[in-house]
Design a protein around this motif. Structure first.
Motif, PDB file in Angstrom:
ATOM      1  N   TYR B  26       0.817  -1.218   0.000  1.00 24.95           N
ATOM      2  CA  TYR B  26       0.000   0.000   0.000  1.00 24.95           C
ATOM      3  C   TYR B  26       0.852   1.269   0.000  1.00 24.95           C
ATOM      4  CZ  TYR B  26      -4.299  -2.623   0.705  1.00 24.95           C
ATOM      5  OH  TYR B  26      -5.370  -3.449   0.533  1.00 24.95           O
ATOM      6  N   GLY B  27       2.157   1.123  -0.136  1.00 28.88           N
ATOM      7  CA  GLY B  27       3.055   2.276  -0.042  1.00 28.88           C
ATOM      8  C   GLY B  27       3.159   3.094  -1.308  1.00 28.88           C
ATOM      9  N   LYS B  28       2.587   2.580  -2.414  1.00 36.42           N
ATOM     10  CA  LYS B  28       2.652   3.382  -3.642  1.00 36.42           C
ATOM     11  C   LYS B  28       1.396   3.239  -4.474  1.00 36.42           C
ATOM     12  CE  LYS B  28       5.564   2.241  -7.063  1.00 36.42           C
ATOM     13  NZ  LYS B  28       4.725   1.933  -8.236  1.00 36.42           N
ATOM     14  N   ARG B  34       7.183   6.128  -3.805  1.00 34.98           N
ATOM     15  CA  ARG B  34       6.801   5.223  -2.730  1.00 34.98           C
ATOM     16  C   ARG B  34       6.874   5.966  -1.406  1.00 34.98           C
ATOM     17  NH1 ARG B  34       6.003   0.219  -1.650  1.00 34.98           N
ATOM     18  NH2 ARG B  34       6.442  -0.551  -3.740  1.00 34.98           N
ATOM     19  N   GLY B  35       5.969   5.628  -0.520  1.00 34.36           N
ATOM     20  CA  GLY B  35       5.993   6.205   0.816  1.00 34.36           C
ATOM     21  C   GLY B  35       5.843   5.090   1.831  1.00 34.36           C
ATOM     22  N   ASP B  36       5.814   5.472   3.077  1.00 36.01           N
ATOM     23  CA  ASP B  36       5.652   4.453   4.115  1.00 36.01           C
ATOM     24  C   ASP B  36       4.613   4.955   5.121  1.00 36.01           C
ATOM     25  OD1 ASP B  36       5.969   2.136   5.519  1.00 36.01           O
ATOM     26  OD2 ASP B  36       7.735   2.844   6.627  1.00 36.01           O
ATOM     27  N   VAL B  37       3.855   4.013   5.628  1.00 33.89           N
ATOM     28  CA  VAL B  37       2.811   4.370   6.559  1.00 33.89           C
ATOM     29  C   VAL B  37       2.776   3.317   7.662  1.00 33.89           C
ATOM     30  CG1 VAL B  37       0.959   3.121   5.392  1.00 33.89           C
ATOM     31  CG2 VAL B  37       0.430   5.229   6.615  1.00 33.89           C
ATOM     32  N   GLY B  75      -1.071  10.843  -5.411  1.00 30.70           N
ATOM     33  CA  GLY B  75      -2.130  11.328  -4.524  1.00 30.70           C
ATOM     34  C   GLY B  75      -2.409  10.400  -3.357  1.00 30.70           C
ATOM     35  N   ALA B  76      -2.264   9.083  -3.588  1.00 32.60           N
ATOM     36  CA  ALA B  76      -2.561   8.115  -2.523  1.00 32.60           C
ATOM     37  C   ALA B  76      -1.292   7.586  -1.853  1.00 32.60           C
ATOM     38  CB  ALA B  76      -3.373   6.957  -3.090  1.00 32.60           C
ATOM     39  N   VAL B  77      -0.153   8.177  -2.207  1.00 27.53           N
ATOM     40  CA  VAL B  77       1.109   7.724  -1.599  1.00 27.53           C
ATOM     41  C   VAL B  77       1.293   8.434  -0.253  1.00 27.53           C
ATOM     42  CG1 VAL B  77       3.613   7.687  -1.841  1.00 27.53           C
ATOM     43  CG2 VAL B  77       2.162   7.249  -3.833  1.00 27.53           C
ATOM     44  N   GLY B 414      -1.287  15.694  -6.944  1.00 29.56           N
ATOM     45  CA  GLY B 414      -0.592  14.745  -6.076  1.00 29.56           C
ATOM     46  C   GLY B 414       0.681  15.318  -5.500  1.00 29.56           C
ATOM     47  N   THR B 415       1.738  14.495  -5.538  1.00 34.80           N
ATOM     48  CA  THR B 415       3.050  14.997  -5.145  1.00 34.80           C
ATOM     49  C   THR B 415       3.829  15.417  -6.388  1.00 34.80           C
ATOM     50  OG1 THR B 415       3.930  12.751  -5.297  1.00 34.80           O
ATOM     51  CG2 THR B 415       3.209  13.484  -3.127  1.00 34.80           C
ATOM     52  N   GLU B 416       3.469  14.792  -7.525  1.00 28.54           N
ATOM     53  CA  GLU B 416       4.226  14.973  -8.759  1.00 28.54           C
ATOM     54  C   GLU B 416       4.331  16.428  -9.186  1.00 28.54           C
ATOM     55  OE1 GLU B 416       2.176  14.258 -12.527  1.00 28.54           O
ATOM     56  OE2 GLU B 416       3.647  12.705 -12.937  1.00 28.54           O
ATOM     57  N   LYS B 417       3.208  17.155  -9.115  1.00 27.07           N
ATOM     58  CA  LYS B 417       3.200  18.494  -9.699  1.00 27.07           C
ATOM     59  C   LYS B 417       3.046  19.602  -8.666  1.00 27.07           C
ATOM     60  CE  LYS B 417       1.957  17.171 -14.322  1.00 27.07           C
ATOM     61  NZ  LYS B 417       0.917  16.359 -14.927  1.00 27.07           N
ATOM     62  N   ARG B 418       3.198  19.231  -7.395  1.00 24.83           N
ATOM     63  CA  ARG B 418       3.076  20.237  -6.331  1.00 24.83           C
ATOM     64  C   ARG B 418       3.959  21.446  -6.582  1.00 24.83           C
ATOM     65  NH1 ARG B 418       4.850  18.508  -0.721  1.00 24.83           N
ATOM     66  NH2 ARG B 418       3.782  20.294   0.152  1.00 24.83           N
ATOM     67  N   ALA B 419       5.222  21.167  -6.908  1.00 19.85           N
ATOM     68  CA  ALA B 419       6.182  22.261  -7.053  1.00 19.85           C
ATOM     69  C   ALA B 419       5.807  23.163  -8.223  1.00 19.85           C
ATOM     70  CB  ALA B 419       7.585  21.702  -7.239  1.00 19.85           C
ATOM     71  N   PHE B 420       5.136  22.575  -9.227  1.00 23.65           N
ATOM     72  CA  PHE B 420       4.761  23.368 -10.400  1.00 23.65           C
ATOM     73  C   PHE B 420       3.618  24.330 -10.121  1.00 23.65           C
ATOM     74  CE2 PHE B 420       6.873  19.927 -12.750  1.00 23.65           C
ATOM     75  CZ  PHE B 420       7.623  20.678 -13.644  1.00 23.65           C
TER      76      PHE B 420
END
Lengths: 365, 471
Positions: B26-28, B34-37, B75-77, B414-420
Motif C-alpha cells: 500500500y506504499g505506492k 513510494r511512501g511508508d505508513v 495522490g494516494a502515496v 498529487g506529489t508529482e506536480k506540487r512544485a509546479f
C-alpha cells in the motif's frame, strides 16, 4: 438605515464616489471601480471600516437572497471588456460586468455559444456566476457551473485571487470556479471568468407536444423539454437528420428556432426538486403562469409568494427560492443547509469582516 | 492502547494491516513514488470511517485516503506517518434511481462495475478513464477523473451530484443532492478533485447518462500530425462535438498493433472519433466527420462495421499503457493540457525532449480537449534513469505551460506536480487554496504534502492596513 450607518466612510472612498445606479437600493456611496486592483483597495477600505457592500451587475437578480442594507454599492460597469476569445480553442475570457447579450453577440458570428441563461441578456456574467443561475439548455449541457474554466475574485479583504486555467479541461488545484458559482459574492467579487464554449449546432428546432412525460420518454437527449401554463415544447438541435429523426419519434412538426418561454414582468419564485417531482410540483402550483423544465426539476412561477409549497419541496430534498420581486418579510431561501458552519469557515477566510453582501446567503451567512 | 490496537477494536483485526509486506503493497500508487505508513485501515462503512478519523485525531496522525491505487501522481502515496484508509471494501451500490438517472454508491465501487450494473436501466457513468476496470468511483471523485468520453460529457465533477464525507474531526456531512441548485456554497464542487485533502468521501451520488441508441466509431489515418490536429478543429467548427476524439502517434500505433493485432495502420497519426445518438443522426455526423477528414488530407477512413470491431478499436486505445511493456519494463506518463491550437508545436517539442534524454516516447491522448499523455518507456534499473525520466517529464510540463496549458487535465497534482503549482498560480492564489483547505481541516491532517506546495498559506497576506485610511 441600518446600524452600519454609524460607520465612517473613509476619505479615499469618498473621493471615488460616483452617481447612484438607477434602480439600486439607497446607499451612502456608489463606486465604479475601474480595475481589480482599484476594487481591491476599495474593499480593503470597506473591510477596515466595516462597511457593507452590495455588488451590482445587471440588476436582474438582486431580489435573490436575504436583503442587504448597503453602505456602499459597487457597480461593475467598468468590467465590461472581452479579454480573450480563442475561437479555435473554444474559450472566452471576459470581465465580470460583460452582459450575456454582449457574449451572445460576440459568439454568434463564430457559430459558438456559451451555456448561460438565454432570456436575461442584461444580466452580467459575474452576476450569473454569483447567483448560480442556469439556462434552459442545462438539460443537455449541464448547469452554468460546468462551463467555468477559470475565475478571478477580489476577496472581501481585498486580495486578487485566481483559480482554474484557460484550457477546456483542468484540475489544477481546488475548484474555485464551482465554489464561486452561487456564492453571492460571499468569497469575493467575480471580476473575470473564462468560459468553456460550445459549437452552435447547424440547426435548431422546436416541436410542440401534448404530453411532456411521453415526450421525455421518446426523445434522446434533447436540449430541453419545457412545459408552461400554455404549451409544452421539445427543443432540439443538431443536423437536419437529427431534428427529423427526433421529430418523427415525437410525432410533431419541427418549427425552426427556439422560442424560449419568458414569464411576464413581475415577481418570480423558483421550485427546485428532483427531476421526477416536476409533474407533482406543477400540480401543486397556484393558477398562475409557470415554466417547468422537465428532466431538470426547475419550475419558475410568476407569483410573489410560493412559500406554501416549500415544506413539500424541502421534503423532496429541494427548495423554493425567490428569483424576482420584492416580497419583503418572506424567507427567500427556506431551511439552510446542514453544512452552514463549514460554509461560514470558508467565507471567513475570504471575507473575514463579512462586507460583501453580508447575510445574503441561506442561513444569513 | 496503541493506534493499531485501537483500530483493530473498531474495524476487526483482519481489516487493519501493519505487517511490513502489507505496508509495502500500500506504499505506492501506479506511479513512481513510494511512501511508508504505520498502519493501513480498511473500513467497511461510514461509521467505521468515523472511528478511524476519531482515532487518527486522538493520536494526532495523518489520514491518507486511497481507492484502487491506479493514480499516477502520488495522490494516494503516504507522505506523512499516519493511517492509510483504503476504501475498496465500501463497494456497495446503495441505490439506483432510474427515474432521476442517479445512483448512490460507495467510494470503493469500481468505475466499470457501476456502468455494468446500470446497463439494465439503459444508463451509464460517463467518466471512463483508461483504468476504468480497476479504478474506484471514490478515486475518480478525488482526482476529478476524465477519460475519452469527457470531451462531450465533462469530467467527473459534472457527474457527481452529491457526496457524503467525513471531516478530519470525524463529522459526517452530506452535500448536494438530487434536486438542482442546492442552497449555499457548492461544497460538492470543491470536494471533487481535492485529492483527499478535505475529508474522506464515504458515499457518492452520481449522475447517470442514457446509453446512446446508436454509435459510429471511425479510425482516420493521416500522414502527418498537423493534418490530424486540423481535422479535430474542423469537426468542431461544423457544430459537432463528438462523444470522443482520440489521437495516437506512429510509435503508439506500432506498439499497440504488435500487442493486440487490431489492424491499426502504420501511419504518422490516427484519430479515433466516435459519435453517438439516434441512428439517422450518427450516420449524418459520421459522414460530416469523414468529409472534414478527407478535406484535411486523411489517407484512409475506417468505420467500425459492428460492435465487435468498435470494441477492438477502443481496446487499441485503452491498451496502450499495457502495450508499452514491449518497449521497456517501466513506463511513466504525464498528463497536461494545451490549447488545441498548440498541439502540433507542443507535440514536436515533446518529441525533441524524448530524443534529448534518449527516452522512447509514444503519444496516445485526448485530442479533442488538448489533453496530452506522453508515455515514456524505460528501464528503471538502468543507472541514472529515474533522474532522466523525472527531468524529461519536468521539461514536458514546462513546454505545455509555456504554450498556455494547464498542469493536469484529469490525473491531479498529487506529489508529482506540487512544485509546479507556483509556476501557475501567484502566492495570493495559492494562499486562497490553502485557506479552503484550512476551513475543512485546520490541523492539516488530511493527506498532507499533496496538491499545494509547502508554505502556501501566507499569514501576512490579506490583512494589509491601508495607510492613512482612518478618519
Amino acid at each position: 438605515m441600518g446600524v452600519t450607518s454609524v460607520r465612517a466612510i473613509v476619505p479615499s472612498l469618498l473621493a471615488r464616489a460616483t452617481d447612484p445606479i438607477e434602480g439600486a437600493p439607497e446607499s451612502r456611496l456608489t463606486l465604479r471601480p475601474g480595475s481589480a486592483e482599484e476594487l481591491a483597495e476599495q474593499l480593503q477600505a470597506c473591510s477596515a471600516s466595516g462597511l457593507s457592500v452590495l455588488v451590482w451587475g445587471g440588476g436582474t437578480h438582486q431580489a435573490m437572497g436575504h436583503r442587504v442594507v448597503p453602505d456602499v454599492i459597487v457597480a461593475m460597469v467598468a468590467f465590461a471588456n472581452v479579454v480573450d476569445h480563442q475561437a479555435e480553442d473554444m474559450t472566452l475570457v471576459v470581465e465580470g460586468g460583460v452582459t450575456l447579450g454582449a457574449i451572445d453577440a460576440l459568439l454568434g458570428p463564430h457559430r459558438q455559444m456559451a451555456i448561460v441563461p438565454e432570456m436575461t441578456p442584461r444580466s452580467t456574467i459575474g452576476g450569473v456566476v454569483a447567483t448560480g443561475m442556469s439556462g434552459y439548455r442545462r438539460a443537455r449541457y449541464g448547469p452554468t457551473r460546468d462551463h467555468l474554466l477559470e475565475v478571478t475574485l477580489v476577496t472581501g479583504d481585498g486580495r486578487v485571487v485566481r483559480g482554474g486555467g484557460r484550457v477546456v479541461k483542468n484540475v489544477q488545484g481546488y475548484d474555485l470556479m464551482r465554489l464561486s458559482c452561487g456564492s453571492f459574492g460571499s468569497l469575493g467579487v467575480i471580476v473575470q471568468v473564462c468560459l468553456k464554449l460550445w459549437p452552435r449546432p447547424a440547426v435548431a428546432a422546436t416541436v410542440a407536444v401534448d404530453d411532456a412525460d411521453r415526450a421525455t420518454g421518446v426523445v434522446h437527449r434533447p436540449w430541453a423539454v419545457i412545459e408552461t401554463d400554455r404549451r409544452t415544447t421539445v427543443h432540439l438541435a443538431g443536423t437536419n437528420e437529427e431534428i427529423d429523426a427526433q421529430a418523427a419519434r415525437l410525432g410533431g412538426d419541427p418549427v425552426p428556432g427556439h422560442a424560449w418561454p419568458v414569464l411576464p414582468d413581475g415577481p418570480v419564485w423558483s421550485v427546485r426538486v428532483p427531476a421526477n417531482c416536476t409533474r407533482e410540483a406543477i400540480r401543486r402550483l397556484p393558477p398562475v403562469s409557470f415554466v417547468a423544465q422537465h428532466g431538470v426539476g426547475v419550475v419558475d412561477v410568476a407569483t410573489d409568494d410560493l412559500t406554501a409549497i416549500r415544506p413539500w419541496a424541502e421534503a423532496q430534498g429541494g427548495s423554493v427560492v425567490r428569483v424576482r420581486g420584492a416580497a419583503d418579510g418572506l424567507d427567500p431561501w427556506g431551511t439552510p443547509p446542514a453544512t452552514a458552519a463549514l460554509q461560514r469557515r470558508i467565507i471567513a477566510r475570504f471575507d473575514p469582516d463579512r462586507v460583501i453582501n453580508p447575510g445574503r446567503l441561506p442561513g444569513g451567512l | 492502547m496503541d493506534l493499531p490496537t485501537r483500530l483493530r477494536s473498531a474495524l476487526g483485526a483482519e481489516n487493519v494491516l501493519t505487517e511490513s509486506i502489507e505496508r509495502y503493497v500500500y506504499g505506492k500508487d501506479a506511479g513512481l513514488r513510494r511512501g511508508d505508513v504505520a498502519v493501513v485501515a480498511l473500513p467497511a462503512s461510514t461509521a467505521e470511517v468515523v472511528a478511524v478519523m476519531e482515532a487518527a485525531r486522538e493520536f494526532g496522525v495523518a489520514v491518507i485516503p486511497r481507492g484502487g491505487g491506479s493514480g499516477l501522481t502520488g495522490g494516494a502515496v503516504p507522505m506523512a506517518d499516519g493511517v492509510l484508509v483504503t476504501l475498496t471494501r465500501m463497494n456497495r451500490i446503495h441505490e439506483v434511481d432510474a427515474d432521476n438517472r442517479t445512483a448512490w454508491v460507495g467510494p470503493g465501487v469500481i468505475n466499470l462495475d457501476l456502468s455494468t450494473h446500470t446497463a439494465g436501466f439503459g444508463l451509464h457513468f460517463a467518466p471512463d478513464p483508461s483504468s476504468q476496470s480497476v479504478c474506484t468511483i471514490g478515486g475518480n471523485v478525488g482526482n476529478n477523473a476524465g477519460g475519452p468520453h469527457c470531451l462531450a460529457e465533462g469530467s467527473t465533477v459534472s457527474h457527481v451530484l452529491g457526496l457524503e464525507f467525513v471531516t478530519a474531526d470525524g463529522e459526517v456531512l452530506t452535500v448536494g443532492g438530487k434536486a438542482p441548485d442546492q442552497l449555499g456554497l457548492d461544497l460538492r464542487g470543491v470536494l471533487v478533485g481535492s485529492e483527499g485533502t478535505l475529508g474522506v468521501v464515504t458515499r457518492v451520488l452520481v449522475k447517470l447518462t442514457p446509453n446512446p441508441p446508436d454509435v459510429r466509431t471511425l479510425l482516420i489515418s493521416f500522414d502527418d500530425m498537423a493534418s490530424a490536429t486540423a481535422t479535430v478543429s474542423g469537426i468542431i467548427a461544423e457544430g459537432i462535438v463528438p462523444a470522443a476524439l482520440e489521437m495516437m502517434d506512429r510509435n503508439a500505433l506500432r506498439v499497440v498493433e504488435n500487442y493486440i493485432h487490431a489492424g491499426l495502420p502504420d501511419v504518422a497519426a490516427v484519430l479515433l472519433a466516435e459519435v453517438t445518438g439516434l441512428p439517422e443522426a450518427v450516420d449524418a455526423e459520421a459522414r460530416i466527420i469523414e468529409e472534414v477528414a478527407r478535406r484535411h488530407g486523411a489517407t484512409r477512413v475506417r468505420v467500425a462495421a459492428d460492435e465487435e470491431e468498435r470494441t477492438v478499436l477502443w481496446l487499441g486505445r485503452k491498451a496502450a499503457f499495457g502495450a508499452v511493456a514491449q518497449l521497456a519494463p517501466d513506463f511513466y506518463l504525464h498528463d497536461t493540457v494545451v490549447p488545441r491550437t498548440k498541439l502540433v508545436e507542443v507535440m514536436a517539442a515533446v518529441q525533441a525532449i524524448g530524443e534529448k534524454y534518449d527516452i522512447t516516447l509514444m503519444n496516445v491522448f485526448h485530442a479533442g480537449d488538448g489533453n496530452l499523455h506522453p508515455i515514456m518507456g524505460f528501464d528503471l534499473t538502468e543507472p541514472g534513469m529515474e533522474a532522466r525520466v523525472v527531468a524529461a517529464g519536468e521539461e514536458i510540463v514546462r513546454v505545455c505551460l509555456d504554450a498556455g496549458g494547464a498542469l493536469t487535465g484529469e490525473h491531479g497534482i498529487g506529489t508529482e506536480k506540487r512544485a509546479f503549482m507556483a509556476s501557475v498560480f501567484t502566492k495570493a492564489d495559492l494562499d486562497a487554496q490553502a485557506r479552503i483547505r484550512e476551513a475543512f481541516d485546520p490541523d492539516g491532517r488530511m493527506n498532507p504534502d499533496k496538491v499545494l506546495p509547502a508554505g502556501s498559506r501566507c499569514a501576512d497576506l490579506g490583512r494589509p492596513l491601508p495607510e492613512g485610511a482612518w478618519v
